[in-house]
Design an enzyme around this catalytic site. Structure first.
Site, PDB file in Angstrom:
ATOM      1  CE  LYS A 130      -4.000   2.003   2.442  1.00  0.00           C
ATOM      2  NZ  LYS A 130      -4.788   1.744   3.655  1.00  0.00           N
ATOM      3  CB  SER A 132      -8.214   3.484   2.852  1.00  0.00           C
ATOM      4  OG  SER A 132      -7.462   2.845   3.658  1.00  0.00           O
ATOM      5  CB  SER A 145      -8.585   0.858   5.732  1.00  0.00           C
ATOM      6  OG  SER A 145      -9.240   2.032   5.615  1.00  0.00           O
TER       7      SER A 145
END
Lengths: 486, 484, 95
Positions: free
Chosen positions: A76, A151, A175
């Site tokens: 990420k 997210s 997330s």
């Protein structure tokens, strides 16, 4: 190459059926072929292949560093990676080449894993749909008209589409687990303090926790073996023995007490989600677990509580993005205040601005007690609800999300509807507990449904093990979306 | 109307740790700009603070020294505001739960003892420095100082005059150097003072509206800045005006205070507990260990100097203003046969003024305590006179060696042979008929002339007491036998 | 609670986020909705509850006072929008 779990990829590397370079190249090719998902922000082929070459050399000398040596992992874009753009999905960091590695990245580097690329994400991890990134909307491979969740949207979408064998994510209010549920993959949020937050760009410091998004609970455990560990650079890191999560997956389910919080099955829960989740719970019962009703009475207030605490912390965490020492700076300004105002107006997207402003307000003179402090008090009650529930059971189970993946644009005009998506995942962050989302079937439209398993504080190994037992009974977690078959 | 000033001070003390409060960067002063600002100090994305134990230790040490409550549980909070030299957009400080609670310091002003309350002392990180000159209209930022540990010491509004404020500040200054937690260097900013000042009609209980005066960077300025602010407020009130609560900047060049211009927007620091730093727990063992190792503090030392060495108030006070001074005194007194009072005189007098002239600390004195003791001993045993001793002192300062060597090399040994002195006196009297007449006619002041002549003839080496006696005896003889 | 235009502008200024005057009303209504939503917290009496600032009540761990960092100015300042002579430059600050 068919979809592979980490153990089998490691086996193939060991058997010399593939080199790390071949494996890495094959994933790079798949990423190039799936541009429509917009799952990645940065790919540096040469960098990845060089790491792969070094891994192959180690292997040739019989000096592999870990079971992940030579396996490409996607990260990420919230984890700082030295010499590589680390944008956090934001315009304000569009030029930020990190001068250092996050502890998590250091751990992966030490394990010999290859950095495959940096995945797209909601800006500063603020979003539940993958729609707030400066680098554009991320799409769900199960239905590219739908959101992948957020997210950690790029990590989940990439994994679902077979663009990487495993990925990292972060989870502040869901997330990791929510996009894992939407994308039909396994996402694990460790106990707060398990995984170092050093070098993980902060959204809400008391809630953020890094974790894996992987094909299976077993893969998540293998990832955790690398990711977890005490870090003296993080004051919230918890001293811990080196647990080998992947070797503790065999726990006996007979006698396991599973609590079902009634509040997770109320109004707003999609019927087909409920059905899939109840079926999964039935499977556990069939395997010998005891099922019992429990109550988390303050569940309903978790989202309001979270939407005070997280924005408050964020409003302060994001103050460092001021255009003085790094990152974007506006071009025309009169004085420092003007420079800040313009830099941040240009650099942040609407959701980030909204949350920074809410947080600023919640902490401001005259409102602190009514909002921020009130939320902290409520947070204690919520944590105590869990303590109480865990007196009677060993893990909690329920849906990860109230619905399956929704259409792109569906909730962008209604922040509150968007926030309510995280209603089942948020409580876990507020209490700092470990939680996992694993695939538990599909709804009527063929979209994946996630089952959430929540454990006691620091009983991460148990959560992974309980999830693993389920995955030995079915292959939901190995299903792949049409068009992205490996 | 008679006005009474009310003053409280907030003092920022930079702690003498090796590394910064939340990072492993060096906390040294004076390096090239930004070479001691690490990723944490710069507030790069993703970095996190880790507390320096030594900073906590020093804060506790201070707390114990001022008889304060040391809070076993304290917490760090974020103070949020934007400023270019504040890298994270917030300062990590302590707000509701400081490490040190209520304590006090005693001061003496005009012979009267007064107790000044300390409200609290808390740990925080320093900001960087903004340089406003020489950057073609831009401001330049040096973040070396960012993250340096500070203790902010907040007093009660207990001071009623600039004199008291200065006395408190000096006492605090002495204290932190005694504890070796701060070098006390005001010029380099390691000891900084802001003052809260208000005035009220004498006898009124309610406090007047206060202003905060910043940028007071020397003891001299404290007196002037506060004094000026008091006058300004009195002038306004006497003309029927009102004091505006505001922050004012002291300008030493113009000797005036002016409102700070950047404060047009009301400050709202939005303090909240720092989620990166769990609450700090200080246990009893930690506190006890520090308590056991506390040095003798200024008040106790001053009293002991009076009791043990029979020093007067002034000497005892002056000699205990710094540990180095006090140690020097005790070493000298211990090594010398001279009375402690004589030793004190030398240190407070000649040595201090010379150190002052050359801007040196006592630790840098070219005359060690042992050397000074040697000098004093030579006065005690009559080898030299007090006057010659000054010359020996100067020679020692210039590096001519120990007192004995200087006396030897310069031939300064005192003449104590009565016969020799009598001979010199006779010679002089033989050449001084006029003066003898004046003396015998009653002008006794002329006696000094004879002393001077003898000293001149002996290069100051004649024992003054003997000269005095012999001269008196011989002149008396003239008085009775040689009269007109 | 509902935010008026002035409050929105004050918050934006405090947060150093420039907002277009045309958007102030939109912000006001959006932020007001969120505040109304979070005000549901008032349903619970928390009078006697201690605030929980960290997910698990832990104590601060402290590090030894050692210098562990070296000078990396050159690398760090490559990230900066404006530097000169090793210093970060910003528009003139008036005190």
């Amino acid at each position: 190459m068919a979809i592979q779990e980490l153990t089998s990829l490691a086996g193939r590397l060991n058997d010399r059926r593939h080199s790390s370079v071949e494996l890495t190249q094959s994933y790079l090719n798949r990423i190039n072929g799936a541009g429509e998902l917009n799952a990645f922000i940065t790919i540096d082929e040469e960098f990845s292949l060089e790491q792969a070459r070094r891994s192959d050399k180690r292997r040739a000398k019989g000096r592999t560093l870990s079971p992940l040596d030579g396996i490409p992992i996607a990260h990420k874009d919230i984890f700082c990676t030295k010499g590589m753009l680390t944008s956090c999905g934001s315009h304000i960091l569009d030029n930020f080449i990190s001068p250092y590695d996050a502890t998590v990245i250091e751990h992966f580097n030490r394990s010999g894993a290859v950095i495959l690329g940096k995945t797209n994400m909601d800006e500063f991890a603020m979003g539940s749909s993958g729609e707030t990134s400066w680098y554009g909307i991320i799409k769900n491979p199960w239905d590219t008209g739908r959101v992948p969740g957020g997210s950690s949207a790029g990590s989940a979408a990439a994994l679902a589409a077979g663009l990487c064998p495993a990925a990292t994510g972060t989870d502040t209010g869901g997330s990791i687990r929510q996009p894992a549920a939407f994308c039909g993959v396994t996402g694990f949020k460790p106990s707060y303090g398990r995984v170092s937050r050093y070098g993980m760009i902060a959204f809400a410091s008391s809630l953020d926790q890094g974790g894996p998004i992987a094909r299976s609970a077993q893969d998540a455990a293998i990832m955790m073996d690398v990711m977890a560990g005490f870090d003296e650079r993080d004051s919230t890191s918890v001293p811990q023995d080196d647990v080998h999560f992947s070797s503790e997956l065999g726990a006996e389910l007979r006698g396991l007490r599973i609590g079902i919080p009634g509040e997770f099955f109320g109004a707003g829960l999609d019927d087909s989600v409920e059905k899939a989740v109840r079926d999964a719970i039935k499977t556990y019962e069939d395997m010998g677990a005891q099922i019992r009703e429990v109550s988390l009475p303050n569940s309903e207030l978790c989202v309001p509580c979270y939407y005070v605490i997280a924005p408050s912390e964020a409003s302060s965490n994001l103050s460092r993005f001021d255009g003085v020492r790094f990152g974007h700076r506006a071009t025309d300004y009169d004085d420092p205040i003007d420079m800040y105002m313009k830099t941040r107006a240009e650099g942040f997207g609407p959701e980030v601005k909204r949350r920074v402003m809410i947080g600023t307000f919640a902490l401001s003179a005259g409102y602190y007690d009514a909002y921020y402090n009130k939320a902290l008090k409520l947070r204690r009650l919520i944590a105590e609800d869990f303590d109480k529930a865990f007196e009677d059971c060993d893990v909690l189970m329920g849906p990860t999300t109230p619905t399956t993946a929704f259409p792109i644009g569906d909730k962008t005009d209604d922040p509150i509807a968007m926030y309510l998506n995280d209603i089942f995942t948020i409580p876990v962050n507020l209490a700092g507990l470990p939680g996992i989302s694993i695939p538990a079937g599909f709804d009527a439209s063929g979209l994946p449904v996630g089952l959430q398993i929540i454990g006691r504080y620091f009983e991460d190994a148990r959560v992974l093990s309980v999830a693993h037992q389920y995955q030995r009974q079915n292959d939901w977690h190995l299903r792949q979306p049409e068009g992205y078959h490996s | 109307m008679k006005w009474e000033p009310v003053i409280g001070l907030e003092v920022h003390v930079q702690l003498l740790t090796r590394s910064k409060i939340f990072s492993g960067a060096s906390a040294n002063y004076g390096s090239q700009p930004n070479t001691q600002a690490c990723a944490v100090d710069l507030g790069l994305p993703g970095v996190l603070p880790v507390m320096n134990e030594n900073a906590a230790r020093m804060a506790v040490k201070f707390g114990l020294a001022v008889d304060a409550v040391v809070n076993q549980r304290s917490a760090f909070a974020r103070k949020n505001y934007f400023y270019p030299d504040l890298p994270k957009g917030y300062q990590i400080s302590q707000y509701e739960m400081p490490i040190v609670g209520r304590g006090h310091l005693n001061i003496v002003v005009d012979g009267e003892l007064k107790r000044i309350g300390i409200t609290r002392a808390h740990l925080e990180e320093d900001a960087g420095k903004s340089l406003h000159e020489d950057f073609h209209g831009m401001t330049a930022i040096d973040l070396n100082r960012a993250g340096t540990p500070l203790v902010e010491i907040v007093s009660e509004p207990d001071m009623r005059s600039t004199k008291e404020a200065v006395a408190y500040l000096r006492k605090l200054h002495t204290m932190v150097r005694y504890l070796e937690i701060c070098d006390g260097n005001m010029q380099e900013g390691s000891f900084r003072c802001d003052a809260n000042v208000s005035v009220r009609p004498a006898g009124q209980a309610k406090l007047g509206t206060r202003t905060e005066v910043k940028n007071i960077n020397s003891f001299r300025f404290v007196e002037r800045a506060i004094g000026h602010e008091i006058e300004r407020q009195i002038d306004i009130l006497e003309e029927g005006g009102e004091i505006v609560q505001e922050t004012r900047l002291y300008d030493p060049d113009k000797n005036e205070t002016r409102p700070m211009r950047t404060k047009e927007e009301a400050h709202d620091y939005r303090y909240f507990p720092d989620p990166d730093l769990p609450p700090m727990a200080i246990d009893e063992t930690f506190i006890e260990e520090i308590r056991q190792n506390l040095p003798e503090l200024p008040d106790a030392k001053e009293q002991r100097f009076k009791d043990q060495y029979q020093l007067n108030e002034e000497h005892a006070h002056q000699l205990t203003q710094s540990r180095a001074n006090a140690d020097y005194f005790e070493a000298t007194a211990g090594a010398s046969r001279g009375a402690p009072k004589t030793v004190a005189n030398w240190i407070v007098g000649d040595l201090s003024s010379r150190l002052n002239d050359e801007n040196l600390d006592i630790g840098d004195s070219p005359i060690s305590s042992r050397m000074l003791a040697g000098l004093i001993d030579r006065i005690e045993d009559n080898t030299i006179s007090g006057k010659i001793a000054k010359e020996v002192f100067r020679a020692m300062w210039e590096g001519e060696g120990e007192a004995d060597a200087v006396i030897e090399n310069r031939g300064l040994k005192q003449i104590t042979d009565t016969g020799e002195i009598e001979k010199i006196v006779d010679d002089i009297l033989a050449k001084s008929r006029t003066q003898i007449e004046q003396y015998t006619s009653g002008q006794e002041k002329i006696f000094g002339y004879f002393i001077g002549q003898v000293m001149k003839a002996t290069g100051g080496k004649a024992n003054p007491k003997q000269v005095n006696e012999i001269l008196k005896k011989k002149l008396r003889a003239h008085l009775f036998t040689d009269g007109p | 609670m509902a935010l008026d235009r002035k409050t929105v502008i004050d918050i934006a200024t405090l947060a150093r986020i420039g907002i277009d005057p045309d958007n102030v009303d939109d912000y006001a209504s959006e932020l007001s909705k969120i505040l109304k939503f979070v005000a549901q917290m008032d349903q619970v009496d928390t009078e006697k509850v201690e605030p929980l600032t960290h997910p698990q009540d832990r104590q601060l761990r402290m590090r030894m006072d050692r210098v562990t960092e070296t000078d990396q100015r050159e690398g760090f300042q490559q990230l900066a929008p404006a530097v000169e002579a090793g210093l970060y430059l910003v528009p003139r600050v008036i005190e």
